[in-house]
Design an enzyme around this catalytic site. Structure first.
Site, PDB file in Angstrom:
ATOM      1  N   SER A 192       0.844  -1.187   0.000  1.00 38.56           N
ATOM      2  CA  SER A 192       0.000   0.000   0.000  1.00 38.56           C
ATOM      3  C   SER A 192       0.888   1.248   0.000  1.00 38.56           C
ATOM      4  O   SER A 192       1.681   1.430  -0.917  1.00 38.56           O
ATOM      5  CB  SER A 192      -0.951  -0.041   1.199  1.00 38.56           C
ATOM      6  OG  SER A 192      -2.003   0.875   1.049  1.00 38.56           O
ATOM      7  N   ASP A 219      -9.871  -3.843  -5.227  1.00 37.65           N
ATOM      8  CA  ASP A 219      -9.308  -2.943  -4.219  1.00 37.65           C
ATOM      9  C   ASP A 219      -9.886  -1.536  -4.394  1.00 37.65           C
ATOM     10  O   ASP A 219      -9.755  -0.932  -5.461  1.00 37.65           O
ATOM     11  CB  ASP A 219      -7.786  -2.908  -4.371  1.00 37.65           C
ATOM     12  CG  ASP A 219      -7.082  -2.235  -3.204  1.00 37.65           C
ATOM     13  OD1 ASP A 219      -7.745  -1.503  -2.445  1.00 37.65           O
ATOM     14  OD2 ASP A 219      -5.867  -2.443  -3.065  1.00 37.65           O
ATOM     15  N   HIS A 258      -8.097  -5.010  -1.103  1.00 42.18           N
ATOM     16  CA  HIS A 258      -6.862  -4.439  -0.588  1.00 42.18           C
ATOM     17  C   HIS A 258      -6.087  -5.423   0.281  1.00 42.18           C
ATOM     18  O   HIS A 258      -4.855  -5.403   0.292  1.00 42.18           O
ATOM     19  CB  HIS A 258      -7.193  -3.182   0.222  1.00 42.18           C
ATOM     20  CG  HIS A 258      -6.009  -2.316   0.506  1.00 42.18           C
ATOM     21  ND1 HIS A 258      -5.305  -1.663  -0.487  1.00 42.18           N
ATOM     22  CD2 HIS A 258      -5.394  -1.982   1.671  1.00 42.18           C
ATOM     23  CE1 HIS A 258      -4.323  -0.971   0.047  1.00 42.18           C
ATOM     24  NE2 HIS A 258      -4.353  -1.149   1.352  1.00 42.18           N
TER      25      HIS A 258
END
Length: 680
Positions: free
Chosen positions: A529, A614, A649
């Site tokens: 991320s 995501d 995610h």
């Protein structure tokens, strides 16, 4: 071998913008071709991947029971069973002697996610028992996009009702009547900005609050006393609390302190000197926060009284309330500290055996409980749940995460090191290795994040043993932008100071090389991320330092994402990265954004992982980044893209699916680092 997919390059400032056309045949074909290419390149690792999967799985107690949590008339707990991806949720009557002994003959199955998932993706959001313990409110995400469906189960009859609400954020907060709950609704940018109230038996919900400012996220929670509800509105730099008597859910929320730019405060309700009171953690007198109290009758800011003063060397990260004590979660010298202040008794700090560790309040239990539970772990020590007696600090280990097979924590050494950044700042590094791996330079896996003030406290990993036992060293770079050394550490790695995060990571890598732990031909790096942004940036700036890199759901297309206010999170992220609609900010972000700064140079081997559903970091960020790398890089090192087409995610949702993902990443490292794969 299959040739690497070549992404069509279009004319214009962003030649791979076409990859943002979600669900188009051209995009899906490209992502599937990348997945097929990955499998072809790692086909010689298939047996190793399966071996690693079985090896990691063999260390985990597949059939296990969680530590029961007492609440009201019941003990609540989870049971995992070998072969199942998810734990089942149960309860049983609470023993009269107040022990934690489970009566299996009287237990009740509350929820079985395995049955619901049926082999697909599943994320459980809310799992909330009503105050009268007659109902279960829960929410489910079945695609990974973090949009939830809401359900209520009558525990006496087993009847389940799906509620007809859309775009839910997954939260469900009960009022004390056990008939009314509050839930959040997502807006078009996937921001929870509206709070609804719903009463069982009614056809519609009622909107009770809407936050129009796109920087602010809305959430609702029950206070520790269970007597109040708190509506929290928070941006990256400012917060505002509204409160409501949990016995009067039809009334209006009242504001404790109107928002003021830069003022962050967080409220909870409990007792102080035997009287009901509000406890407020606020940064109004300093960035490391102080603690204030206010009476239940006069809770507004004008009546706050200081309890714990601001300390420029110690961060007050959180406060847990029990009827008999205040428990302060502090951060000092880069490490978490628990400070307990029993009502009417001398305070104390929790003592712990390791030099680098993770520690937090896992469960404050019932408000009247004389004990709380702490979770403690280190890089070489499996997680423990410790019971802390609030009155005198007595600790009892209630449960330690088991490691099956041969495992001796003393065979591994954990260290805290320091690197010197270009501006002289000392940057902490946490490191773990087998004691016999430190005699000479070894393969080293360096992990980093460095954003949002989040702290990467050392954690234990069953899977990581498969690296350590093969001579790989593991380290964490605690770079600026994280929260390890307090709020100032965070602020020194955001906005115009973002380059500090990248420079710190590079300094950590150089320090590990200089001290003989590893060398550039054996150094692998990883982040996910915002940590993927870190990895992408340092690869552009110092690619010769590294042999391999793994970037999971990487935020690498920073500039284009921050220029699109319609995407989830963009507007609220301005406080973290800046608003690129301002020319100076545009140039600053453009100067480090990984996608824009790919150049004609040699890069190490790279594995990028994305989730098609995501909502936080769109799949195309990794896809575009890999496409540009294929176009410009001058080396023949492996470059792979894996897109989980049914995940979000957090990757695939089941525990075995997660292990297979780790096995793939480790196999990639073994291949590109040419590591010996035989186990000990």
């Amino acid at each position: 071998m299959t040739n690497a997919p070549i992404a069509r390059k279009a004319a214009g400032a962003d030649p791979y913008h076409w990859l943002e056309a979600r669900d188009s045949d051209e995009v899906l074909d490209h992502l599937r071709a990348e997945n097929a290419y990955l499998e072809s390149q790692l086909s010689d690792q298939s047996a190793l991947r399966e071996r690693l999967f079985q090896e990691i799985k063999s260390r985990i107690r597949e059939t296990d029971l969680s530590l029961p949590t007492p609440w009201g008339d019941y003990l609540y707990y989870q049971r995992t069973t070998a072969g199942d991806e998810y734990p089942r949720h149960y309860r049983c009557p609470r023993p009269a002697d107040d022990s934690l002994n489970i009566d299996e003959s009287a237990e009740q199955l509350l929820l079985d996610p395995n049955e619901i998932a049926a082999g697909g993706f599943l994320s459980l959001g809310a799992f909330s028992i009503s105050p009268d313990q007659q109902r279960l409110a829960y929410s489910l995400d079945t695609s990974g996009d973090e949009i939830y469906r809401l359900f209520v189960k009558e525990l006496s009859s087993g009847v389940i009702t799906e509620l007809p609400f859309e775009n839910c954020d997954g939260s469900m907060t009960w009022a004390n009547d056990s008939q009314t709950f509050f839930y959040g609704e997502l807006d078009d940018t996937h921001r929870p900005g509206t709070l609804h109230r719903f009463r069982l038996g009614e056809a519609q919900s009622t909107q009770v609050f809407h936050e129009p400012d796109g920087r602010f996220f809305l959430s609702c929670y029950r206070s520790s006393s269970e007597r109040q509800l708190v509506l929290l509105l928070g941006s990256k730099t400012t917060s505002e609390c509204w409160v409501l008597d949990a016995d009067a859910p039809l009334e209006l929320f009242q504001c404790l302190a109107p928002r003021e730019d830069g003022h962050e405060y967080y409220a909870d309700h409990g007792k102080l000197d035997g009287e009901w009171a509000w406890l407020i953690r606020s940064n109004q007198t300093g960035i490391n926060f102080a603690l204030y109290s206010a009476t239940q009758e006069q809770p507004t800011r004008a009546h706050w009284q200081e309890l714990v003063a601001h300390n420029e060397h110690v961060m007050l990260e959180g406060v847990s309330l029990a009827e008999s004590a205040l428990v302060l979660s502090l951060r000092e010298g880069g490490l978490p500290v628990i400070d307990v202040r029993p009502q009417g008794l001398a305070g104390y700090r929790v003592s712990l055996p390791d030099a680098a560790y993770s520690l937090y309040v896992q469960d404050s239990l019932e408000f009247s409980s004389p004990v709380i539970r702490l979770r403690y772990e280190a890089l070489n020590r499996p997680a423990q749940v410790r019971q802390l007696k609030l009155a005198d600090g007595t600790q009892q280990i209630l449960k330690e995460t088991p490691v099956l097979g041969e495992f001796d924590a003393d065979a591994y050494i954990s260290q805290r090191l320091w690197a010197t950044a270009a501006d002289g700042t000392q940057v902490p590094i946490s490191l773990v290795a087998r004691r016999d791996s430190l005699a000479q330079a070894a393969p080293l896996y360096l992990y980093g994040y460095g954003a949002y003030g989040e702290s990467l406290d050392p954690w234990f990993s069953h899977a990581r043993l498969s690296l350590l036992d093969r001579g790989v060293v593991f380290a964490i770079a605690h770079v600026r932008g994280g929260g390890e050394l307090g709020e100032a550490w965070y602020r020194a790695g955001k906005l115009e100071h973002k380059q500090n995060s990248f420079g710190d990571f590079i300094a950590c890598a150089e320090q590990l090389i200089a001290q003989g732990f590893t060398n550039p031909s054996q150094l692998a790096i990883s982040g996910g991320s915002a940590g993927g942004l870190l990895i992408g940036a340092v690869l552009n700036q110092r690619p010769e330092l590294f042999a391999a890199a793994i970037a999971e759901v990487p935020f690498v297309d920073v500039l284009n994402t921050m220029l699109n206010p319609d995407l989830p999170l963009t507007v609220t992220e301005y406080d973290e990265w800046g608003d690129p609609n301002q020319p100076a900010v545009h140039e600053r972000i453009k100067g480090y954004a990984p996608y824009e700064n790919v150049s004609a140079q040699a890069y190490p081997a790279i594995l990028a992982v994305a989730g098609y559903n995501d909502s936080r970091v769109q799949y195309w960020e990794a896809a575009k980044w890999v496409a540009r790398l294929r176009e410009l890089k001058t080396d023949d090192n492996l470059l792979l893209l894996k897109t989980d087409l049914e995940a979000g995610h957090g990757g695939m949702s089941g525990r075995y699916q997660a292990i297979r993902d780790v096995a793939l990443e480790y196999a990639f490292l073994f291949k590109v680092l040419d590591l010996h794969v035989a186990g000990r």
